[in-house]
Design a protein around this motif. Structure first.
Motif, short mmCIF file in Angstrom:
data_model
loop_
_atom_site.label_atom_id
_atom_site.label_comp_id
_atom_site.label_asym_id
_atom_site.label_seq_id
_atom_site.Cartn_x
_atom_site.Cartn_y
_atom_site.Cartn_z
N ILE A 1 -7.56 24.22 -11.33
CA ILE A 1 -6.41 23.46 -10.87
C ILE A 1 -6.25 22.13 -11.58
CG2 ILE A 1 -5.49 22.22 -8.87
CD1 ILE A 1 -6.28 24.48 -7.16
N PHE A 2 -7.39 21.38 -11.69
CA PHE A 2 -7.28 20.05 -12.24
C PHE A 2 -7.82 19.94 -13.65
CE2 PHE A 2 -7.98 19.63 -7.63
CZ PHE A 2 -6.68 19.27 -7.32
N GLU A 3 -8.03 21.05 -14.34
CA GLU A 3 -8.52 21.00 -15.69
C GLU A 3 -7.34 20.80 -16.64
OE1 GLU A 3 -12.61 23.37 -14.91
OE2 GLU A 3 -11.28 24.09 -16.47
N LYS B 1 -1.21 25.02 7.07
CA LYS B 1 -2.48 25.33 6.44
C LYS B 1 -2.30 25.36 4.93
CE LYS B 1 -4.68 27.85 10.21
NZ LYS B 1 -5.42 29.07 10.61
N HIS B 2 -3.10 24.56 4.24
CA HIS B 2 -2.96 24.44 2.80
C HIS B 2 -4.06 25.20 2.07
CE1 HIS B 2 0.37 21.62 2.67
NE2 HIS B 2 -0.21 20.90 3.63
N ILE B 3 -3.69 25.72 0.92
CA ILE B 3 -4.62 26.44 0.05
C ILE B 3 -4.97 25.54 -1.13
CG2 ILE B 3 -3.75 28.71 0.75
CD1 ILE B 3 -2.08 28.80 -1.78
N PRO B 4 -5.98 25.89 -1.92
CA PRO B 4 -6.38 25.03 -3.04
C PRO B 4 -5.24 24.66 -3.98
CG PRO B 4 -8.06 26.69 -2.66
CD PRO B 4 -6.92 27.02 -1.74
N GLN B 5 -4.33 25.58 -4.23
CA GLN B 5 -3.23 25.30 -5.15
C GLN B 5 -2.31 24.18 -4.64
OE1 GLN B 5 -4.26 28.24 -4.22
NE2 GLN B 5 -4.70 29.44 -6.06
N ASP B 6 -2.31 23.93 -3.34
CA ASP B 6 -1.45 22.89 -2.77
C ASP B 6 -1.98 21.49 -3.02
OD1 ASP B 6 0.20 24.89 -1.75
OD2 ASP B 6 -0.86 24.95 0.18
N LEU B 7 -3.26 21.37 -3.29
CA LEU B 7 -3.87 20.04 -3.37
C LEU B 7 -3.34 19.24 -4.55
CD1 LEU B 7 -5.91 18.29 -1.88
CD2 LEU B 7 -7.68 19.12 -3.42
N HIS B 8 -2.95 19.92 -5.61
CA HIS B 8 -2.40 19.20 -6.76
C HIS B 8 -1.13 18.45 -6.38
CE1 HIS B 8 -0.42 19.34 -10.98
NE2 HIS B 8 -1.17 18.25 -10.88
N LEU B 9 -0.20 19.11 -5.73
CA LEU B 9 1.05 18.48 -5.29
C LEU B 9 0.76 17.35 -4.29
CD1 LEU B 9 4.12 18.26 -5.13
CD2 LEU B 9 4.09 20.13 -3.45
N ALA C 1 -13.32 16.45 -3.88
CA ALA C 1 -14.03 15.47 -4.70
C ALA C 1 -13.45 15.42 -6.12
CB ALA C 1 -15.52 15.80 -4.75
N LYS C 2 -13.08 16.58 -6.63
CA LYS C 2 -12.47 16.64 -7.96
C LYS C 2 -11.12 15.94 -7.98
CE LYS C 2 -12.31 19.91 -11.78
NZ LYS C 2 -12.53 21.31 -12.19
N MET C 3 -10.37 16.05 -6.90
CA MET C 3 -9.09 15.35 -6.80
C MET C 3 -9.31 13.85 -6.74
SD MET C 3 -5.94 14.81 -6.61
CE MET C 3 -5.13 16.40 -6.61
N VAL C 4 -10.31 13.40 -5.97
CA VAL C 4 -10.61 11.97 -5.90
C VAL C 4 -10.99 11.44 -7.28
CG1 VAL C 4 -12.19 10.24 -4.92
CG2 VAL C 4 -11.29 12.06 -3.46
N ASP C 5 -11.78 12.20 -8.03
CA ASP C 5 -12.18 11.81 -9.37
C ASP C 5 -10.97 11.72 -10.29
OD1 ASP C 5 -14.58 11.38 -11.19
OD2 ASP C 5 -13.60 13.02 -12.26
N PHE D 1 -7.59 3.37 -3.10
CA PHE D 1 -8.10 3.56 -1.74
C PHE D 1 -7.00 4.01 -0.78
CE2 PHE D 1 -11.52 1.00 -3.49
CZ PHE D 1 -12.65 1.53 -2.88
N PHE D 2 -5.80 3.46 -0.98
CA PHE D 2 -4.69 3.85 -0.11
C PHE D 2 -4.25 5.28 -0.38
CE2 PHE D 2 -0.24 3.71 1.39
CZ PHE D 2 -0.47 3.29 2.70
N ALA D 3 -4.29 5.70 -1.64
CA ALA D 3 -3.90 7.07 -1.98
C ALA D 3 -4.86 8.08 -1.35
CB ALA D 3 -3.88 7.25 -3.50
N VAL D 4 -6.17 7.80 -1.41
CA VAL D 4 -7.15 8.70 -0.79
C VAL D 4 -6.96 8.73 0.72
CG1 VAL D 4 -9.61 9.09 -0.39
CG2 VAL D 4 -8.82 8.33 -2.63
N LYS D 5 -6.70 7.57 1.30
CA LYS D 5 -6.47 7.51 2.74
C LYS D 5 -5.23 8.32 3.14
CE LYS D 5 -4.58 4.60 6.26
NZ LYS D 5 -3.73 3.41 6.47
N LEU D 6 -4.16 8.19 2.36
CA LEU D 6 -2.93 8.95 2.64
C LEU D 6 -3.20 10.46 2.58
CD1 LEU D 6 0.10 7.23 0.84
CD2 LEU D 6 -0.15 7.69 3.28
N MET D 7 -3.90 10.89 1.55
CA MET D 7 -4.20 12.31 1.39
C MET D 7 -5.02 12.84 2.56
SD MET D 7 -6.26 14.20 -1.74
CE MET D 7 -7.80 13.34 -1.37
N ASP D 8 -6.08 12.12 2.93
CA ASP D 8 -6.95 12.58 4.01
C ASP D 8 -6.23 12.54 5.36
OD1 ASP D 8 -8.95 13.00 2.20
OD2 ASP D 8 -10.08 11.18 2.68
N THR D 9 -5.44 11.50 5.58
CA THR D 9 -4.71 11.39 6.85
C THR D 9 -3.69 12.50 6.99
OG1 THR D 9 -4.98 8.98 6.79
CG2 THR D 9 -3.34 9.86 8.31
#
Length: 360
Positions: A8-10, A173-181, A136-140, A157-165
């Motif tokens: 996904i993130f390569e 329900k999200h699948i791995p492919q959704d995490l990029h968007l 973790a790969k998305m955070v990196d 820090f705010f972007a990570v907080k937004l994603m997690d919240t």
């Protein structure tokens, strides 16, 4: 599914960065294993212990922001330079006014932060098929993107907080492919929230998402995230807590960069953030950074500083020490646990050479 997650993130999803990498930073694993030779101490930082000392009152301590100012590059030109309209007396007056503001409002601001501490997102992946390693790969990747576009630390820090919240509150329900968007959109939103000159949507579409996501998809996801959060973006980040504590305690400026590095590292680990609030993570990062600096600069006493940190954040001493030891263990094993995630080390300003300069 695992194969799809890995791709996904390569190549196609990485941000464009300079081909000239920065200096190779010394890893935190190397730093925390430093030993002190000479004097009465020759020990390795394996765990953190705190003797029972009476807490020192913080109300009488001088208050000043400790985040180092960025160094400005000077340019030489043939034309005569204009003199600054700000005179030295004006600068001194502004500094005094800033100190008064900090003295009057820093502790009330911290009290407000502590009230918002219960808004720390929890179990953000429990309703989805996204793995902790993929998160973790998305955070990196966020570290790479936001640093490459010269965004503030708070934007990350705010972007990570937004994603997690969002992931913790959405019913979808999200699948791995959704995490990029989701990651691209939360970075875009965080830029608009924190930056004076945010990254434009056109740049996000072309340079960051590499045209794999349309502008409409990003805007629709932004609307979806805001609706899920009921347009309520109030809350704190780990960096908010760190900054205000450093200002209250008038800590060494070098402590900021080490603490920042540790706080970013903590956000990689899903298990760690799932078991700690943002205030506890900030406290742990401050304690570990104090112990690291103490190994190099013996004028800094952890027996004095750590009780001040714990009492300022109003955290139980045993909880604070347990969090700090877990963060230290994470730091020592970070490269083994996340062997392919190099952006934190690559883009961090924290270097061993910088720490050695603090020696008397």
């Amino acid at each position: 599914m695992k194969d799809m997650s890995k791709k996904i993130f390569e190549k196609e999803n990485q941000a464009e960065v300079s081909n000239n990498p920065r200096h190779q930073n010394k890893s935190l694993t190397q730093l925390v294993s430093l030993t002190l030779i000479g004097g009465n101490r020759k020990n390795e930082l394996k765990s953190i212990e705190l003797k029972n000392n009476n807490y020192t009152s913080i109300s009488s301590r001088p208050l000043v922001f400790c985040k180092p100012e960025p160094k400005l590059k000077t340019q030489t030109t043939s034309s005569p330079q204009k003199q600054s309209p700000i005179k030295p007396k004006q600068v001194e007056t502004q500094s005094n006014e800033l100190c008064k503001l900090i003295n009057n409002y820093s502790e009330p601001i911290l009290d407000y932060y502590l009230e918002l501490n219960n808004l720390t997102p929890k179990n953000c992946l429990s309703n989805h098929t996204v793995s902790a390693n993929l998160r973790a790969k998305m955070v990196d990747w966020m570290v790479e993107v936001l640093t490459s576009y010269k965004c503030k630390d708070q934007t990350f820090f705010f972007a990570v907080k937004l994603m997690d919240t969002y992931l913790s509150k959405t019913q979808q329900k999200h699948i791995p492919q959704d995490l990029h968007l989701i990651g691209v959109t939360t970075m875009f939103m965080s830029c608009k929230y924190e930056e004076i000159y945010p990254v434009k949507l056109q740049i996000v579409h072309e340079k960051i998402a590499h045209k794999k996501l349309t502008k409409d998809e990003i805007k629709d996801k932004e609307t979806n995230i805001l609706s899920t959060l009921d347009f309520n973006l109030v809350g704190i980040t780990v960096l908010d807590v760190i900054t205000i504590v450093l200002s209250i305690l008038n800590m060494n400026q070098q402590l900021y960069q080490i603490t920042l590095y540790l706080a970013k590292m903590a956000l990689y680990d899903y298990e760690f953030i799932n078991n700690h609030t943002y205030t506890q993570i900030a406290c742990a990062a401050l304690i570990v950074s104090t112990k690291i600096v103490e190994q190099i600069d013996q004028s800094l006493s952890s027996e004095v500083v750590i009780p001040l940190i714990v009492s300022t954040l109003k955290i139980d001493n045993s909880v604070a020490m347990d969090s700090a030891n877990k963060l230290l263990n994470l730091a020592k094993g970070f490269e083994k646990q996340y062997p392919n995630l190099e952006n934190l080390k690559k883009f961090s300003k924290f270097q061993l050479s910088d720490i050695l300069k603090t020696q008397p």
